[in-house]
Design a protein around this motif. Structure first.
Motif, mmCIF file in Angstrom:
data_model
loop_
_atom_site.group_PDB
_atom_site.id
_atom_site.type_symbol
_atom_site.label_atom_id
_atom_site.label_comp_id
_atom_site.label_asym_id
_atom_site.label_seq_id
_atom_site.Cartn_x
_atom_site.Cartn_y
_atom_site.Cartn_z
ATOM 1 N N VAL A 44 -6.449 -1.993 -12.032
ATOM 2 C CA VAL A 44 -6.588 -3.454 -11.947
ATOM 3 C C VAL A 44 -8.021 -3.872 -12.279
ATOM 4 C CG1 VAL A 44 -6.558 -5.428 -10.358
ATOM 5 C CG2 VAL A 44 -4.672 -3.785 -10.352
ATOM 6 N N ARG A 45 -8.989 -3.114 -11.779
ATOM 7 C CA ARG A 45 -10.395 -3.433 -12.083
ATOM 8 C C ARG A 45 -10.673 -3.344 -13.579
ATOM 9 N NH1 ARG A 45 -12.607 -0.029 -7.069
ATOM 10 N NH2 ARG A 45 -12.407 -1.658 -5.487
ATOM 11 N N ARG A 46 -10.123 -2.318 -14.230
ATOM 12 C CA ARG A 46 -10.321 -2.182 -15.679
ATOM 13 C C ARG A 46 -9.649 -3.335 -16.426
ATOM 14 N NH1 ARG A 46 -12.919 0.840 -13.340
ATOM 15 N NH2 ARG A 46 -13.682 2.882 -13.924
ATOM 16 N N LEU A 47 -8.481 -3.758 -15.952
ATOM 17 C CA LEU A 47 -7.824 -4.910 -16.564
ATOM 18 C C LEU A 47 -8.663 -6.166 -16.395
ATOM 19 C CD1 LEU A 47 -4.118 -4.274 -15.535
ATOM 20 C CD2 LEU A 47 -5.068 -4.179 -17.849
ATOM 21 N N MET A 48 -9.254 -6.333 -15.212
ATOM 22 C CA MET A 48 -10.129 -7.481 -14.980
ATOM 23 C C MET A 48 -11.334 -7.420 -15.909
ATOM 24 S SD MET A 48 -9.849 -7.721 -10.808
ATOM 25 C CE MET A 48 -11.354 -8.626 -10.639
ATOM 26 N N ASP A 49 -11.901 -6.212 -16.083
ATOM 27 C CA ASP A 49 -13.035 -6.036 -16.998
ATOM 28 C C ASP A 49 -12.653 -6.442 -18.419
ATOM 29 O OD1 ASP A 49 -14.504 -5.027 -14.888
ATOM 30 O OD2 ASP A 49 -14.296 -2.919 -15.509
#
Length: 118
Positions: A44-49
């Motif tokens: 999820v963090r990578r998607l947000m990035d």
């Protein structure tokens, strides 16, 4: 190098663009996380990035509960346990519990008596 560092070094690099590409292609958070040996939170963090919003699982859940809810409630009223129904329908016990309640059922207590729960 500690054990955790060794494990991290052995994993493929998880770039936001890679995650976004797989997610847009239809892979689930869980599928991507397992492929890279990371948590869903990391995905999820990578998607947000990458500026990619996550899909909501709730529309699928609503459809599944609408389809199976009455049958779940009927089987529970007939004596099946939440755990048994959870395994049978491939849902969490909380989702099965919700289906029972939303279809007019009452959750049994530990001793088998009906206990109202919201």
């Amino acid at each position: 190098m500690s054990g955790g560092d060794r494990d991290a070094a052995a994993r493929p690099l998880l770039l936001p663009e890679t995650v976004a590409s797989r997610y847009r292609a239809g892979d689930s958070l869980r599928t991507i996380a397992r492929a890279y040996g990371v948590s869903r939170t990391t995905v999820v963090r990578r998607l947000m990035d990458a500026g990619v919003p996550t899909r909501s699982p709730w529309p699928e859940l609503a459809e599944e509960l609408a389809e199976h809810g009455p049958e779940i409630a009927r089987r529970y009223a007939a004596g099946a346990s939440l755990a048994t129904l959870s395994r049978h329908f491939g849902l969490s016990t909380e989702r099965v519990r919700r289906a029972v309640l939303e279809n007019g059922g009452t959750i049994r207590g530990c001793n088998g008596s009906a206990t109202p729960r919201a």
